[in-house]
Design an enzyme around this catalytic site. Structure first.
Site, short mmCIF file in Angstrom:
data_model
loop_
_atom_site.label_atom_id
_atom_site.label_comp_id
_atom_site.label_asym_id
_atom_site.label_seq_id
_atom_site.Cartn_x
_atom_site.Cartn_y
_atom_site.Cartn_z
N ILE A 1 26.83 -87.61 21.71
CA ILE A 1 27.28 -86.60 21.31
C ILE A 1 27.70 -85.70 22.26
O ILE A 1 28.98 -85.25 22.88
CB ILE A 1 28.35 -86.58 19.89
CG1 ILE A 1 28.49 -87.99 18.99
CG2 ILE A 1 28.86 -85.30 19.65
CD1 ILE A 1 27.93 -87.29 17.68
N THR B 1 31.52 -79.39 15.73
CA THR B 1 31.13 -81.06 15.17
C THR B 1 30.66 -81.79 14.41
O THR B 1 30.42 -83.10 13.69
CB THR B 1 32.23 -81.97 16.30
OG1 THR B 1 31.27 -82.10 16.89
CG2 THR B 1 33.69 -81.36 16.17
N ALA B 2 29.15 -81.17 14.29
CA ALA B 2 28.06 -81.57 13.71
C ALA B 2 27.69 -81.16 11.68
O ALA B 2 28.67 -82.96 11.48
CB ALA B 2 27.09 -81.08 14.83
N ARG B 3 27.64 -80.39 11.78
CA ARG B 3 27.30 -80.62 10.35
C ARG B 3 27.72 -78.70 9.63
O ARG B 3 27.42 -77.92 10.86
CB ARG B 3 25.88 -81.04 9.55
CG ARG B 3 25.81 -82.44 9.64
CD ARG B 3 26.93 -82.84 8.25
NE ARG B 3 26.46 -83.81 8.55
CZ ARG B 3 27.04 -85.27 8.47
NH1 ARG B 3 27.87 -84.98 9.69
NH2 ARG B 3 26.91 -86.69 9.27
N GLU C 1 31.26 -79.51 1.75
CA GLU C 1 32.76 -80.24 2.25
C GLU C 1 32.74 -80.92 0.20
O GLU C 1 32.11 -81.45 0.17
CB GLU C 1 32.58 -80.68 3.08
CG GLU C 1 32.42 -80.45 4.65
CD GLU C 1 32.14 -80.95 4.94
OE1 GLU C 1 32.70 -82.92 4.96
OE2 GLU C 1 31.67 -81.36 6.56
N HIS D 1 36.93 -83.22 8.62
CA HIS D 1 35.74 -84.00 8.81
C HIS D 1 36.44 -85.47 8.89
O HIS D 1 36.12 -86.50 8.65
CB HIS D 1 34.83 -84.49 7.47
CG HIS D 1 33.85 -84.57 8.05
ND1 HIS D 1 32.32 -84.35 7.48
CD2 HIS D 1 32.91 -85.36 9.42
CE1 HIS D 1 31.48 -85.06 8.06
NE2 HIS D 1 31.73 -86.14 9.23
N GLY E 1 35.56 -86.23 12.24
CA GLY E 1 35.49 -86.56 13.66
C GLY E 1 35.41 -88.47 14.06
O GLY E 1 35.58 -88.71 14.97
N SER E 2 34.75 -88.78 12.67
CA SER E 2 34.80 -90.53 13.04
C SER E 2 35.98 -90.89 13.09
O SER E 2 35.98 -92.28 12.98
CB SER E 2 33.74 -90.78 13.03
OG SER E 2 33.94 -90.85 11.35
#
Ligand code: DGY
Length: 321
Positions: A160, A238-240, A269, A287, A289-290
């Site tokens: 990523i 955008t990781a955690r 979250e 969240h 991202g995907s």
């Protein structure tokens, strides 16, 4: 005819994935999309050979120990693995698989969306229009930060991180990175390596967090490290959420040390730190991202590919342990 293997599918998945799982397995679906706790997961897994889970369900050692003996594989619908105690899974002989590669581009896109939105004050502009508060164009209205020609520091230059770098090149940014180990030149593509994260921070006018959640990265971005960033820097994550100390980040956004931030992930979250809601200079997403249909289908199909391999006695392509 031999019975299909029973698979517990913990959340509602895209239709095409559900159809494949239902055709291939005795799939115990959750079409109501209820969020189940560990006790319910353990009970529902009775008689199942595998669990197709998400990063929302937690599998620490205590939960893994309570899973029925019939469960031999855990296929997580995520690239992130922080919700599973991998050592305990290994010790129990449980196969764990994840979904690398297929969410690289969608997550890098969201990284750039956050970066641009934070730099260009997208939230304030959007709000102005929705509240019917725009009184017309002025030369000094909502002035943001220029992206082109700036230094982007990427923490974590895996798939990523490298996809973020590819996008940043299109915006004429200068790319710097820190990674556990230096990449070969063909993967670096001219990006400048920094031996320590602290060295990276010192030059990062923009900082993109793309490292996995591990004990080493927990609260990585704290007060001391934020102080190393250039004044007016912009941070995107955008990781955690666990990579960021929320109080420290909010303090820096309030004081002006940081110009802005863009966040897609949060500690705890979905109950995000309430302080973010009232800050104009943070652009926040839940969240996502995907979250494209193509990516979520591909993630689901990867889970099924991995489970098919397990049930056929083959090595699953994305086996983690
Ligand atoms: C991932 O795949 O890790 C995404 O963040 C969804 O959990």
């Amino acid at each position: 005819m031999t019975a299909k293997p029973a698979v517990l599918v913990t959340r509602k998945l895209p239709d095409a994935v559900t159809a494949r799982a239902a055709a291939s397995y005795d799939a115990r679906l959750n079409e109501a999309d209820t969020q189940f706790g560990p006790d319910e997961i353990v009970a529902m897994a009775r008689g199942c050979e595998a669990i197709l889970c998400t990063s929302i369900e937690k599998f620490p050692a205590q939960v893994l120990a309570r899973l029925p003996d019939s469960v031999r594989a855990l296929a997580t619908f995520s690239v992130g693995l922080e919700h599973i105690d991998l050592e305990a899974a290994k010790a129990r002989g449980l196969i764990v698989t994840n979904t690398p590669d297929v969410l690289t581009d969608s997550t890098a896109d969201i990284t750039f969306l956050l970066l641009l939105a934070a730099a260009r004050r997208a939230y304030e502009g959007e709000r102005m229009l929705r509240q019917d508060a725009w009184r017309g164009w002025t030369p000094t209205q909502l002035l943001g930060v220029h992206v082109s020609g700036k230094r982007l520091g990427i923490l974590g230059m895996g798939r990523i991180g490298r996809a973020v770098a590819r996008r940043a090149r299109g915006f004429d940014m200068e790319i710097h990175y820190h990674n556990r180990s230096r990449l070969p030149a063909e993967l670096e593509q001219g990006a400048i390596y920094h031996e320590t994260p602290e060295d990276l921070l010192k030059i990062s006018q923009f900082l993109a967090l793309n490292a996995p959640a591990t004990p080493e990265t927990e609260r990585f971005l704290n007060t001391q490290r934020i102080a190393l960033l250039p004044d007016g820097a912009i941070v995107v994550n955008t990781a955690r959420g666990t990579l960021v100390d929320d109080e420290a980040l909010q303090g820096a956004l309030k004081s002006g040390k940081l110009a802005a931030a863009g966040l897609d992930v949060f500690e705890g979250e979905p109950r995000i730190h309430a302080g973010y809601r009232s800050l104009d200079n943070v652009f926040i997403l839940p969240h996502l991202g995907s979250a494209t249909l193509e990516t979520r289908n591909a993630m689901g199909f990867k889970c099924c590919d991995n489970l098919d391999a397990v049930f056929a006695g083959r090595e699953p392509p994305d086996r983690v342990v």
